[in-house]
Enzyme design. Structure first.
Site, short mmCIF file in Angstrom:
data_model
loop_
_atom_site.label_atom_id
_atom_site.label_comp_id
_atom_site.label_asym_id
_atom_site.label_seq_id
_atom_site.Cartn_x
_atom_site.Cartn_y
_atom_site.Cartn_z
N GLY A 83 -14.67 -2.87 0.60
CA GLY A 83 -15.84 -1.99 0.64
C GLY A 83 -15.91 -1.08 -0.39
O GLY A 83 -17.13 -0.83 -1.03
N LYS B 124 -18.60 -11.54 6.38
CA LYS B 124 -19.49 -10.46 6.58
C LYS B 124 -20.68 -10.35 6.06
O LYS B 124 -21.21 -9.53 4.86
CB LYS B 124 -18.65 -9.10 6.12
CG LYS B 124 -17.53 -8.71 7.36
CD LYS B 124 -16.87 -7.45 6.64
CE LYS B 124 -15.58 -7.76 6.41
NZ LYS B 124 -14.87 -6.61 5.32
N GLY C 267 -9.58 -7.14 1.08
CA GLY C 267 -8.24 -7.38 1.76
C GLY C 267 -7.96 -8.89 1.76
O GLY C 267 -6.83 -9.54 1.57
N ARG D 74 0.85 -1.52 -0.11
CA ARG D 74 -0.06 0.03 -0.09
C ARG D 74 0.85 1.42 -0.21
O ARG D 74 0.33 2.52 -0.45
CB ARG D 74 -0.75 0.03 1.31
CG ARG D 74 -2.08 -0.85 0.84
CD ARG D 74 -3.17 -0.78 1.92
NE ARG D 74 -4.22 -1.48 1.64
CZ ARG D 74 -5.30 -1.83 2.22
NH1 ARG D 74 -5.27 -2.00 3.64
NH2 ARG D 74 -6.33 -2.26 1.78
#
Ligand code: ADP
Ligand code: MG
Length: 372
Positions: A352, A180, A329, A43
């Site tokens: 997301g 999730k 991720g 990142r």
């Protein structure tokens, strides 16, 4: 929709970047080890094209990011120091502010925190795709006050994901998994308008099993979402779209031993992965697609006994001729673990954010830049 300003537009707006102080919102939310060292610096590297473009033009760059979830107060566990040290090696002379989420004003989008962020700043760049679905101070605040633009990473993500949404090649397939469940059910509803077929694995499938009157034993499921799943299955049928669910499952039996099941699990059994038959069926769907978006592992791949469903789907993503995008991720980590991350068309830095952009065609961070 008006255009989102790019780095070149920021340069025009400011006349000359030399000596200008530019705040760059980056996503330096890197995975960290318990001993405080960085597990993977991808990142930080991903922000370098933007940072280098600015420094080459003489701008003084100050970066800012969140790291972990420190709940609005300073916490040494989430200090930016290790990131700052790595950044100093990769981009000497570039500043990095302390963890944005050490201040509750970040997630609360407080005007006073925005004012603090832009003090002495001439321009703002958002390159934090992974945080752009949040209306946080550092994402939506600065564009209201100073000339602003999207960085190269954000630009690339937007191009790829809006390309999927706006110029779909059919069949366009979404592969969804992960843990999730309630987070992702809303996404399924919106995705039904965009894609032709949805493939569901991971812990998510068990709430759908219940909606179909099957039994799930002690597998992860959300009883209060069963009706929502029933509604989604009905809506898909009505729209002439297919939701593919696994018809075999791998997991543990009531004694805790490795076991394979059909789509009815007995009491005490737990499903941790899609079974080999389902993995093969999902492979066929992916091979026949012309576009595939994948978010969420097919099982608990961190445990080698339950990695094969995710590995098979990852291999299909690598083998298909379709344009393939992976977001999330854990999904990206799974791909990297199988050394297949170079075999897909695009690995998104946002889970997301990529889902929300597919769903809505826009993000709060992009809307803020457009208004700038
Ligand atoms: P992503 O980060 O790619 O968006 P999620 O965070 O939603 O994905 O989910 C990833 C997690 O889901 C993984 O840690 C994986 O172990 C877990 N998982 C997937 N399938 C199951 C399952 N059947 N039971 C329990 N956990 C599961
Ligand atoms: Mg995750």
């Amino acid at each position: 929709m008006s255009e989102i300003p790019k780095l070149e537009d920021l340069e025009s707006a400011l006349g000359d970047l030399a000596g200008k102080r530019i705040l760059v919102r980056t996503d330096f939310n890197v995975p960290m080890d318990d001993d405080g060292s960085i597990v993977d610096d991808f990142r930080i590297k991903a922000a370098l094209p933007t940072i280098n473009w600015l420094t080459e033009r003489g701008a003084s760059v100050v970066t800012a990011s969140h790291l972990g979830r420190p709940k609005g107060e300073p916490n040494p566990k989430y200090s930016m120091d290790p990131v700052r040290a790595r950044l100093a090696e990769l981009a000497p002379g570039v500043e990095l502010l302390e963890n944005l989420r050490f201040d509750a004003g970040e997630t609360g989008n407080d005007a006073s925190f925005v004012a603090q962020l832009i003090e002495g700043v001439d321009g703002y760049v958002n390159d934090a795709f992974g945080a752009s679905h949040r209306s946080h101070a550092s994402i939506v605040g600065p564009p209201q006050h100073v000339p602003s633009a999207m960085g190269r990473l954000l630009e690339n993500e937007v191009e790829v994901l809006l390309g999927l949404r706006n110029k779909p090649k059919r069949p366009f397939v979404a592969v969804l998994g992960g843990a999730k469940v309630s987070d992702k059910l809303g996404v399924i509803e919106a995705l039904l308008d965009v894609v032709d077929e949805i493939v569901i694995g991971g812990a998510m499938c068990f709430t759908f099993f219940l909606a179909q009157g099957k039994t799930v034993g002690a597998s992860l499921h959300e009883p209060d979402q069963v009706d929502v799943c029933k509604g989604l299955l009905a809506k898909a049928t009505e729209m002439g779209k297919t939701i593919h669910l696994p018809d075999d499952v791998t997991g543990t039996d009531a004694q805790g031993n490795f076991a394979q099941f059909g789509s009815r699990l007995g009491e005490g059994s737990v499903g941790y992965d899609i079974g080999p038959g389902s993995a093969a069926a999902f492979t066929d769907v992916i091979m026949d697609a012309r576009m595939v978006f994948w978010n969420g592992p097919m099982g608990m791949f961190e445990d080698e006994r339950f990695a094969s469903g995710t590995r098979t789907v990852a291999q299909a993503m690598a083998d298909t001729k379709a344009f393939t995008v992976v977001g999330g991720g854990d999904s990206a980590a799974a791909l990297a673990q199988f050394k297949l991350d170079d075999e897909v068309s695009h690995v998104s830095t946002g889970g997301g954010a990529s889902l929300e952009l597919l769903e809505n065609g826009d993000l709060p961070g992009l809307a803020a830049l457009r208004g700038a």
